[in-house]
Design a protein around this motif. Structure first.
Motif, PDB file in Angstrom:
ATOM      1  N   MET A   1     -55.292 -77.323  14.332  1.00 22.21           N
ATOM      2  CA  MET A   1     -54.081 -78.068  14.687  1.00 22.21           C
ATOM      3  C   MET A   1     -54.383 -78.997  15.853  1.00 22.21           C
ATOM      4  SD  MET A   1     -51.260 -74.992  14.442  1.00 22.21           S
ATOM      5  CE  MET A   1     -49.862 -76.090  14.629  1.00 22.21           C
ATOM      6  N   SER A   2     -53.592 -80.046  15.988  1.00 19.11           N
ATOM      7  CA  SER A   2     -53.795 -81.005  17.068  1.00 19.11           C
ATOM      8  C   SER A   2     -52.442 -81.411  17.643  1.00 19.11           C
ATOM      9  CB  SER A   2     -54.547 -82.233  16.546  1.00 19.11           C
ATOM     10  OG  SER A   2     -53.840 -82.833  15.475  1.00 19.11           O
ATOM     11  N   ILE A   3     -52.465 -82.407  18.521  1.00 18.47           N
ATOM     12  CA  ILE A   3     -51.226 -82.862  19.152  1.00 18.47           C
ATOM     13  C   ILE A   3     -50.482 -83.815  18.222  1.00 18.47           C
ATOM     14  CG2 ILE A   3     -50.239 -84.051  21.144  1.00 18.47           C
ATOM     15  CD1 ILE A   3     -51.492 -81.330  21.752  1.00 18.47           C
ATOM     16  N   ILE A   4     -49.177 -83.654  18.137  1.00 23.14           N
ATOM     17  CA  ILE A   4     -48.315 -84.525  17.325  1.00 23.14           C
ATOM     18  C   ILE A   4     -47.635 -85.519  18.257  1.00 23.14           C
ATOM     19  CG2 ILE A   4     -46.326 -84.610  15.780  1.00 23.14           C
ATOM     20  CD1 ILE A   4     -46.954 -81.606  15.149  1.00 23.14           C
ATOM     21  N   TYR A   5     -47.865 -86.808  18.023  1.00 18.87           N
ATOM     22  CA  TYR A   5     -47.262 -87.846  18.857  1.00 18.87           C
ATOM     23  C   TYR A   5     -46.095 -88.484  18.107  1.00 18.87           C
ATOM     24  CZ  TYR A   5     -51.552 -87.342  21.531  1.00 18.87           C
ATOM     25  OH  TYR A   5     -52.595 -86.838  22.268  1.00 18.87           O
ATOM     26  N   PRO A   6     -44.871 -88.312  18.606  1.00 15.14           N
ATOM     27  CA  PRO A   6     -43.721 -88.934  17.949  1.00 15.14           C
ATOM     28  C   PRO A   6     -43.850 -90.461  17.944  1.00 15.14           C
ATOM     29  CG  PRO A   6     -43.014 -87.252  19.512  1.00 15.14           C
ATOM     30  CD  PRO A   6     -44.478 -87.492  19.759  1.00 15.14           C
ATOM     31  N   GLU A   7     -43.204 -91.086  16.976  1.00 10.87           N
ATOM     32  CA  GLU A   7     -43.194 -92.544  16.884  1.00 10.87           C
ATOM     33  C   GLU A   7     -41.754 -93.040  16.925  1.00 10.87           C
ATOM     34  OE1 GLU A   7     -46.084 -94.353  14.128  1.00 10.87           O
ATOM     35  OE2 GLU A   7     -46.633 -92.305  13.577  1.00 10.87           O
ATOM     36  N   ILE A   8     -41.562 -94.199  17.551  1.00 11.43           N
ATOM     37  CA  ILE A   8     -40.229 -94.782  17.705  1.00 11.43           C
ATOM     38  C   ILE A   8     -40.132 -96.041  16.857  1.00 11.43           C
ATOM     39  CG2 ILE A   8     -38.573 -95.788  19.319  1.00 11.43           C
ATOM     40  CD1 ILE A   8     -39.801 -94.133  21.533  1.00 11.43           C
ATOM     41  N   PRO A   9     -39.163 -96.120  15.947  1.00  9.70           N
ATOM     42  CA  PRO A   9     -39.007 -97.338  15.147  1.00  9.70           C
ATOM     43  C   PRO A   9     -38.491 -98.503  15.995  1.00  9.70           C
ATOM     44  CG  PRO A   9     -37.188 -95.836  14.740  1.00  9.70           C
ATOM     45  CD  PRO A   9     -38.167 -95.100  15.614  1.00  9.70           C
ATOM     46  N   THR A  10     -38.575 -99.696  15.448  1.00 10.05           N
ATOM     47  CA  THR A  10     -38.127-100.891  16.178  1.00 10.05           C
ATOM     48  C   THR A  10     -36.673-100.765  16.596  1.00 10.05           C
ATOM     49  OG1 THR A  10     -39.693-102.240  14.931  1.00 10.05           O
ATOM     50  CG2 THR A  10     -37.909-103.397  16.082  1.00 10.05           C
ATOM     51  N   GLU A  11     -35.832-100.350  15.671  1.00 11.71           N
ATOM     52  CA  GLU A  11     -34.415-100.125  15.968  1.00 11.71           C
ATOM     53  C   GLU A  11     -34.207 -98.619  16.099  1.00 11.71           C
ATOM     54  OE1 GLU A  11     -32.010-102.018  13.065  1.00 11.71           O
ATOM     55  OE2 GLU A  11     -32.637-104.047  13.630  1.00 11.71           O
ATOM     56  N   ALA A  12     -34.171 -98.160  17.331  1.00 14.64           N
ATOM     57  CA  ALA A  12     -34.154 -96.718  17.579  1.00 14.64           C
ATOM     58  C   ALA A  12     -32.830 -96.255  18.167  1.00 14.64           C
ATOM     59  CB  ALA A  12     -35.291 -96.343  18.522  1.00 14.64           C
ATOM     60  N   THR A  13     -32.547 -94.985  17.946  1.00 15.98           N
ATOM     61  CA  THR A  13     -31.348 -94.359  18.497  1.00 15.98           C
ATOM     62  C   THR A  13     -31.750 -93.317  19.526  1.00 15.98           C
ATOM     63  OG1 THR A  13     -30.070 -94.694  16.473  1.00 15.98           O
ATOM     64  CG2 THR A  13     -29.289 -92.982  17.982  1.00 15.98           C
ATOM     65  N   ILE A  14     -31.126 -93.380  20.697  1.00 15.30           N
ATOM     66  CA  ILE A  14     -31.350 -92.419  21.766  1.00 15.30           C
ATOM     67  C   ILE A  14     -30.273 -91.340  21.702  1.00 15.30           C
ATOM     68  CG2 ILE A  14     -31.422 -92.072  24.267  1.00 15.30           C
ATOM     69  CD1 ILE A  14     -32.197 -95.036  24.534  1.00 15.30           C
ATOM     70  N   GLY A  15     -30.693 -90.091  21.752  1.00 12.45           N
ATOM     71  CA  GLY A  15     -29.752 -88.995  21.884  1.00 12.45           C
ATOM     72  C   GLY A  15     -29.673 -88.565  23.334  1.00 12.45           C
ATOM     73  N   VAL A  16     -28.477 -88.545  23.884  1.00 11.75           N
ATOM     74  CA  VAL A  16     -28.289 -88.169  25.290  1.00 11.75           C
ATOM     75  C   VAL A  16     -27.538 -86.846  25.333  1.00 11.75           C
ATOM     76  CG1 VAL A  16     -27.466 -88.892  27.562  1.00 11.75           C
ATOM     77  CG2 VAL A  16     -28.173 -90.619  25.889  1.00 11.75           C
ATOM     78  N   THR A  17     -28.204 -85.828  25.824  1.00 13.59           N
ATOM     79  CA  THR A  17     -27.590 -84.511  25.944  1.00 13.59           C
ATOM     80  C   THR A  17     -27.991 -83.916  27.286  1.00 13.59           C
ATOM     81  OG1 THR A  17     -27.376 -82.325  24.892  1.00 13.59           O
ATOM     82  CG2 THR A  17     -29.535 -83.384  24.773  1.00 13.59           C
ATOM     83  N   ALA A  18     -27.212 -82.960  27.763  1.00  7.86           N
ATOM     84  CA  ALA A  18     -27.440 -82.378  29.094  1.00  7.86           C
ATOM     85  C   ALA A  18     -27.777 -80.898  28.964  1.00  7.86           C
ATOM     86  CB  ALA A  18     -26.207 -82.574  29.973  1.00  7.86           C
ATOM     87  N   PRO A  19     -29.036 -80.571  28.665  1.00  7.26           N
ATOM     88  CA  PRO A  19     -29.417 -79.162  28.533  1.00  7.26           C
ATOM     89  C   PRO A  19     -29.479 -78.424  29.857  1.00  7.26           C
ATOM     90  CG  PRO A  19     -31.339 -80.561  28.328  1.00  7.26           C
ATOM     91  CD  PRO A  19     -30.157 -81.472  28.410  1.00  7.26           C
ATOM     92  N   LEU A  73     -32.317 -82.380  18.226  1.00 13.00           N
ATOM     93  CA  LEU A  73     -33.739 -82.217  17.929  1.00 13.00           C
ATOM     94  C   LEU A  73     -34.012 -82.187  16.428  1.00 13.00           C
ATOM     95  CD1 LEU A  73     -34.750 -79.530  20.590  1.00 13.00           C
ATOM     96  CD2 LEU A  73     -35.573 -81.888  20.496  1.00 13.00           C
ATOM     97  N   GLN A  74     -33.003 -81.799  15.644  1.00  8.37           N
ATOM     98  CA  GLN A  74     -33.173 -81.686  14.202  1.00  8.37           C
ATOM     99  C   GLN A  74     -32.588 -82.875  13.437  1.00  8.37           C
ATOM    100  OE1 GLN A  74     -31.586 -77.782  13.075  1.00  8.37           O
ATOM    101  NE2 GLN A  74     -32.449 -76.902  14.945  1.00  8.37           N
ATOM    102  N   ASP A  75     -31.979 -83.821  14.132  1.00 13.29           N
ATOM    103  CA  ASP A  75     -31.300 -84.964  13.510  1.00 13.29           C
ATOM    104  C   ASP A  75     -32.286 -86.118  13.309  1.00 13.29           C
ATOM    105  OD1 ASP A  75     -29.716 -87.115  12.798  1.00 13.29           O
ATOM    106  OD2 ASP A  75     -28.159 -86.708  14.275  1.00 13.29           O
ATOM    107  N   ASP A  76     -32.562 -86.461  12.056  1.00 14.44           N
ATOM    108  CA  ASP A  76     -33.517 -87.535  11.765  1.00 14.44           C
ATOM    109  C   ASP A  76     -33.031 -88.903  12.219  1.00 14.44           C
ATOM    110  OD1 ASP A  76     -35.542 -85.990  10.563  1.00 14.44           O
ATOM    111  OD2 ASP A  76     -34.449 -85.931   8.670  1.00 14.44           O
ATOM    112  N   SER A  77     -31.742 -89.057  12.438  1.00 13.05           N
ATOM    113  CA  SER A  77     -31.213 -90.359  12.853  1.00 13.05           C
ATOM    114  C   SER A  77     -31.366 -90.592  14.350  1.00 13.05           C
ATOM    115  CB  SER A  77     -29.733 -90.479  12.465  1.00 13.05           C
ATOM    116  OG  SER A  77     -28.916 -89.630  13.275  1.00 13.05           O
ATOM    117  N   ILE A  78     -31.752 -89.559  15.096  1.00 14.77           N
ATOM    118  CA  ILE A  78     -32.013 -89.688  16.538  1.00 14.77           C
ATOM    119  C   ILE A  78     -33.524 -89.715  16.744  1.00 14.77           C
ATOM    120  CG2 ILE A  78     -31.847 -88.515  18.771  1.00 14.77           C
ATOM    121  CD1 ILE A  78     -29.111 -87.492  17.923  1.00 14.77           C
TER     122      ILE A  78
END
Length: 338
Positions: A1-19, A73-78
């Protein structure tokens, strides 16, 4: 296994939550300004209910905070998650996070949020970003060091990103009324090594706010040796630490505990952010802490790096391959998403 680097699309959505902590009503404008700045940059923003809540040192109950975080974390649209700021009691939700269901996406922040960042990377191998909080991006003018958060998160897998020391840093927080900048950068930055000689080291980055990540030791969320074996194929680690409130003897005790827990096995270097708590204890100095650590581990130790609660700060990626250079008058950190 190796490190998984997330990718951000050109038009991205930010999820703002206060854990960890949300906002009292008197501070709502801080988040509203930050949301406005993100929208001006072309991002869509989804704001969770926890951001507008704060009672007894946390935004909401552990169950409510975990539910909102898990949903994002589980929402593909974020596409990435940007908490408003840190806090005190994020640790309460660790055993409620559904790590096995997390979709690869960036989570960025520091202070109490760094506990979440390190736990996600150690448990899943997904890279996370230790950088500015969302509220710190509410100003019209962003210094070059802080502004690198976006360039770092948009680095493609296989590519690299280089960051340099800031020109100046902030010594103390002051009211920024009438200023388009959030930080007041007045002091000259100088990265240092405890040996006073140049440093050039390579390894995988791990770290965060030492006040809170220390509490992962001995839990299922802080198994560094297993992470190093499974995800890093036993590559060396470069640890970076931000100290928020620990006095020098508390810092020393914590570093010894980390060593005893195996966190520093196969470690190529340790670097510390600027320390706001430097009052000597019975002639025990900040540099004594770093010198003893360097001697015990026989590794280079750097300090006064751009990291943590004396901004601005480099954006460090947990899990990324890094090359750290510190010279007499300069320095650089190269991070490669490999």
């Amino acid at each position: 296994m190796s490190i998984i680097y997330p990718e951000i699309p050109t038009e991205a959505t930010i999820g703002v939550t206060a854990p960890s902590s949300g906002l009292h009503r008197m501070n709502y404008d801080l988040l509203e300004l930050a949301i406005y700045q993100m929208e001006e940059k072309g991002y869509r923003v989804k704001v969770g209910d926890t951001c507008w809540m704060q009672y007894k040192a946390r935004s909401a109950s552990a169950e409510i905070r975990a539910l909102e975080l898990n949903t994002m974390l589980q929402d593909d649209s974020i596409h990435f998650i940007f908490p408003p700021w840190g806090g005190e009691l994020l640790i309460e939700i660790l055993d409620l996070i559904e790590f096995e269901k997390i979709k690869p996406k960036w989570v960025i922040g520091y202070s109490d949020i760094s506990l979440l960042l390190l736990a996600i990377t150690l448990k899943t191998g997904i890279a996370t970003a230790h950088g500015p909080s969302l509220i710190e991006l509410r100003g019209e003018d962003i210094d070059p060091t802080t502004a690198m958060w976006e360039r770092v998160l948009r680095t493609e897998p296989g590519e690299e990103v280089i960051q340099h020391p800031s020109e100046k840093y902030q010594l103390e927080w002051r009211n920024n009324s009438g200023s388009s900048s959030i930080f007041h950068l007045t002091e000259n930055t100088k990265w240092k090594t405890i040996s006073n000689s140049p440093m050039f080291v390579k390894g995988r980055l791990l770290g965060g706010c030492i006040d809170v990540i220390q509490h992962l030791i001995g839990t299922p969320y802080g198994n560094v040796p297993n992470f190093q074996n499974v995800h890093l194929q036993n590559e060396p680690i470069i640890w970076y630490f931000d100290n928020c409130t620990m006095n020098l003897t508390s810092l020393r005790r914590t570093l010894v505990q980390m060593r005893l827990a195996g966190w520093f096995e196969n470690c190529s270097a340790i670097i510390f952010g600027r320390n706001p708590v430097t009052e000597p204890i019975d002639d025990y100095q900040e540099t004594d802490v770093y010198m003893e650590l360097a001697e015990e581990l026989s590794i280079p130790v750097g300090y006064d790096i751009d990291c943590g609660h004396m901004p601005p700060q480099i954006t460090f990626v947990n899990g990324a391959y890094a090359e750290v250079r510190i010279y007499n008058t300069a320095g650089m950190i190269t991070q490669k998403f490999i």
